[in-house]
Write a protein that holds these residues in place. Sequence first.
Motif, PDB file in Angstrom:
ATOM      1  N   LYS A 276      21.315 -31.496  61.656  1.00  0.00           N
ATOM      2  CA  LYS A 276      21.988 -30.964  60.477  1.00  0.00           C
ATOM      3  C   LYS A 276      21.173 -31.352  59.243  1.00  0.00           C
ATOM      4  CE  LYS A 276      26.613 -30.805  58.483  1.00  0.00           C
ATOM      5  NZ  LYS A 276      27.935 -31.438  58.484  1.00  0.00           N
TER       6      LYS A 276
ATOM      7  N   TYR B  69      27.654 -39.381  55.919  1.00  0.00           N
ATOM      8  CA  TYR B  69      28.485 -38.387  55.235  1.00  0.00           C
ATOM      9  C   TYR B  69      28.206 -36.993  55.798  1.00  0.00           C
ATOM     10  CZ  TYR B  69      30.426 -35.645  51.390  1.00  0.00           C
ATOM     11  OH  TYR B  69      31.141 -34.743  50.652  1.00  0.00           O
ATOM     12  N   ILE B  70      26.935 -36.661  55.925  1.00  0.00           N
ATOM     13  CA  ILE B  70      26.562 -35.325  56.404  1.00  0.00           C
ATOM     14  C   ILE B  70      26.969 -35.157  57.870  1.00  0.00           C
ATOM     15  CG2 ILE B  70      24.596 -33.814  56.924  1.00  0.00           C
ATOM     16  CD1 ILE B  70      23.245 -35.066  54.409  1.00  0.00           C
TER      17      ILE B  70
ATOM     18  N   THR C  23      29.368 -36.483  59.588  1.00  0.00           N
ATOM     19  CA  THR C  23      30.782 -36.476  59.961  1.00  0.00           C
ATOM     20  C   THR C  23      31.630 -35.454  59.207  1.00  0.00           C
ATOM     21  OG1 THR C  23      31.143 -38.272  58.402  1.00  0.00           O
ATOM     22  CG2 THR C  23      30.866 -38.893  60.692  1.00  0.00           C
ATOM     23  N   THR C  24      31.138 -34.919  58.107  1.00  0.00           N
ATOM     24  CA  THR C  24      31.972 -33.995  57.324  1.00  0.00           C
ATOM     25  C   THR C  24      31.653 -32.544  57.678  1.00  0.00           C
ATOM     26  OG1 THR C  24      30.357 -34.128  55.548  1.00  0.00           O
ATOM     27  CG2 THR C  24      32.299 -35.534  55.364  1.00  0.00           C
ATOM     28  N   GLY C  25      32.529 -31.640  57.236  1.00  0.00           N
ATOM     29  CA  GLY C  25      32.311 -30.220  57.504  1.00  0.00           C
ATOM     30  C   GLY C  25      32.215 -29.960  58.987  1.00  0.00           C
ATOM     31  N   ARG C  26      31.288 -29.091  59.388  1.00  0.00           N
ATOM     32  CA  ARG C  26      31.011 -28.958  60.813  1.00  0.00           C
ATOM     33  C   ARG C  26      30.078 -30.099  61.179  1.00  0.00           C
ATOM     34  NH1 ARG C  26      28.322 -23.719  63.835  1.00  0.00           N
ATOM     35  NH2 ARG C  26      28.293 -24.612  65.912  1.00  0.00           N
ATOM     36  N   PRO C  27      30.515 -31.041  62.010  1.00  0.00           N
ATOM     37  CA  PRO C  27      29.688 -32.226  62.253  1.00  0.00           C
ATOM     38  C   PRO C  27      28.374 -31.880  62.948  1.00  0.00           C
ATOM     39  CG  PRO C  27      31.927 -32.524  63.083  1.00  0.00           C
ATOM     40  CD  PRO C  27      31.771 -31.084  62.770  1.00  0.00           C
TER      41      PRO C  27
ATOM     42  N   ILE D  92      37.778 -31.571  67.235  1.00  0.00           N
ATOM     43  CA  ILE D  92      37.060 -32.284  66.173  1.00  0.00           C
ATOM     44  C   ILE D  92      37.998 -32.599  65.007  1.00  0.00           C
ATOM     45  CG2 ILE D  92      35.235 -32.067  64.442  1.00  0.00           C
ATOM     46  CD1 ILE D  92      33.714 -30.349  66.529  1.00  0.00           C
TER      47      ILE D  92
END
Lengths: 596, 194
Positions: free
Chosen positions: A146, A166-167, A169-173, A237
């Motif tokens: 990602k 942060y990147i 685990t957030t949004g679409r992991p 998720i």
Amino acid sequence: MTTDDKLYTGAQMVMESFLREGVDTIFGLPGGANLPLYDVLENGGVGIRPVPEGVVPKEYPIRHYLVKHEQCAAHAADAYARVTGKAGVCYGTSGPGATNLVTGIANAFMDSVPLVCVTGQVISALIGRDGFQEADIQGITIPITKHNELVRNVNEIPRAMQEAFYIATTGRPGPVLVDIPRDVLQHTGKFYWQDKVQLRGYKPYTNGVDRDEVAKAAELIEQAERPIILSGHGVIISHAFAEVRELAEKANIPVITTLLGISGFPGTHPLYLGMPGMHGMYWNNIAISEADLLIGVGMRFDDRVTGRLKDFAPKAKIIHLEIDPAEIGKNVKPDATLRGDAKASLRELNKHVSHKPRERWFSWLDEMRRKHPSIVIRETEEVLPQYVIQQIYEATKGDCYVVTGVGQHQMWAAQYFWYDRPNSFVTSGGLGTMGFEVPAAMGAQVAAPNDTVWSICGDGGFMMTLQELATIAEYRWPIKFAIVNNNVLGMVRQWQELFYKNNLVATPLKNPDFVKLAEAFGILGLRAEKKLDVKPVIETAMSHPGPVVIDFQVKYDENCYPMVPPGASLDETIDQPTYAFEPKRVSDERRKVAVR
Amino acid sequence: MNGPSAQMRSGFGKIRPHTIIALVEDRPGVLNRIASKWRQRGFNIESLAVGHSEKPGLSRMTFVVDADTNAEQVVRQLDKLIDVVHIRDVSHEDIVSRELAMVKVKADRETRSHIIDIAEVFKAEVVDVEPDSIIIEATGDENHIDSLVNLLRDYEIIELVRTGRVAMLRGPEVSHPHEEDDEQYERAPGIHTW
């Protein structure tokens, strides 16, 4: 922003970042370039003591599990992340250590699993000069992460680590890789930690539910006579178990789970229909073709689900609940779109739906299920792989985690096991990584130390990562490995039989004696050659406190059905086999079905 | 760059160049990430221009990509990159686009004045004159540059360099508006009940 006057080495900064992110478990393998990260692990990585306040600890209480191959570190961290819902962390050294992680990273990327990989890199002065064990791992992993970063300055480490978590685990992991040269890990600097991560180019769209779209979706549900919920990995998720169940029960809609969506909805629930797609239930594939509304929740209409795309769900309108804007409209064009976290979107949608009887739809589905049972276990003398899976279900009653590899055994584990525990099925879906079963079982066991972990293995996949039996023996993880051993690369053989005129090239396997092999690692090895052996062997395995490897000698040429031939549409699903190439086994035997 | 020639591709009907502008972090590797996405889908980058933007730490890119209708999918994928702050396909919008070219042409006493005449017609500047050569600098849209280059072919072009298209929306609108952050949404970890 928090900071203090104390000086930290780069490696200590990585540890401080872990503590702030709540990381207590790492899977990895040391090497020249990441040794500073090992030098700060307490008690050789067994750490238990709390971090003292006010001083920079020389060593940190973070548990490190030494794997035997970095691929397994990534897979173990992947499964750990799936089971806990937290980011999994793995280490690899520079060069081959980092490239060995690649398969595991790609696997996590395809299945949207939060993973933070920290790799050592050769010293800054050697980068780009073909240093010993140098690989441009940042460049290599651009298409399969990602995000990734090569940290060139020690003061950047806390920011890079904070952003990585942060990147991831957030949004679409997804997986994030942080590559740190050895000298940067040894330099010292001050530790800056931001209160909030600031990234101009990253907007994890999470809860911005569009009221107009919700109203449109609710209206579509209200009007639908033949609706289906397609529940995907996003439900797991976002922990939307209760919400998807509420939608199904409140609006009275049957639920299909994708392969990765399995265990997102209770397996024995009356509204549950099982898996769709290439080896999905026959009734599901026909039902999708007949449905007038599909509600896709946290799933991406993957080609294994849709079959031939242009003939997918020809009569259906589509509601898509999806967090990733790039997935919306990628494969199918939705009539209503709820962008955001599945849980948040479902909560909003659930407020606006009401109960409808849909009697004709349910009686049609019941009729389909009666006519085409799809999951049948024939009465045979040989041990059928489906029988093995079913017996494991009977013995455990589903009170365990099930980890699988990739291939026939994976499909059978998806078809013949009823997942009544939320998030209890761990499998490699998107990338389809054989060999996932062994390291993923390790990660699952670490994540759920008090639960039983059954690893359903293919003999081919097991051979890819079995070196980890040494790791399992070392840590005494009581994992139960069930090798569905047909002495062949089963799924590939099935394709050769069906689509390559039974030309069995390079699929038969000359396997070792798995019982002796397990014993060589100090692990209990068991074998079941006859049908009568299966049940007692499973019981022995379950009563054994340590790890067990069971060699189930199953029928060599059992095929996995139902099947949508590659390139066919869902309504062309083959429910019963035709045996075009081996006339002597025409389906007399197969007609003796024992329907569950 | 590589791939089939423009003439070959024009035979496929719907394939046509897209003009895309992006606001990106000014960091190593950004170009690699973006180029990688186009490469994966087999779309050829016809031209690419990068430079600092009006915002500190951010660069603005204009790229022209030979892509079919699937360009939208790739643009969405690019928007997901952490280093891409904003991206927009302006192919169907009202834009001003320009590129700059320098053409080095063989020129002697006889031909020099002809070449300078042509340059003047195209409002191009002569930036270097040597006994055997002349360099002409021209600015304009692609058609303008193409026409100039075509005329200069009569005089043997030694070298041609073009910056590729830079583009901007007409009117007061900013190509990359500032977006408000979404409210943070916390996933509650570990709630595993139906």
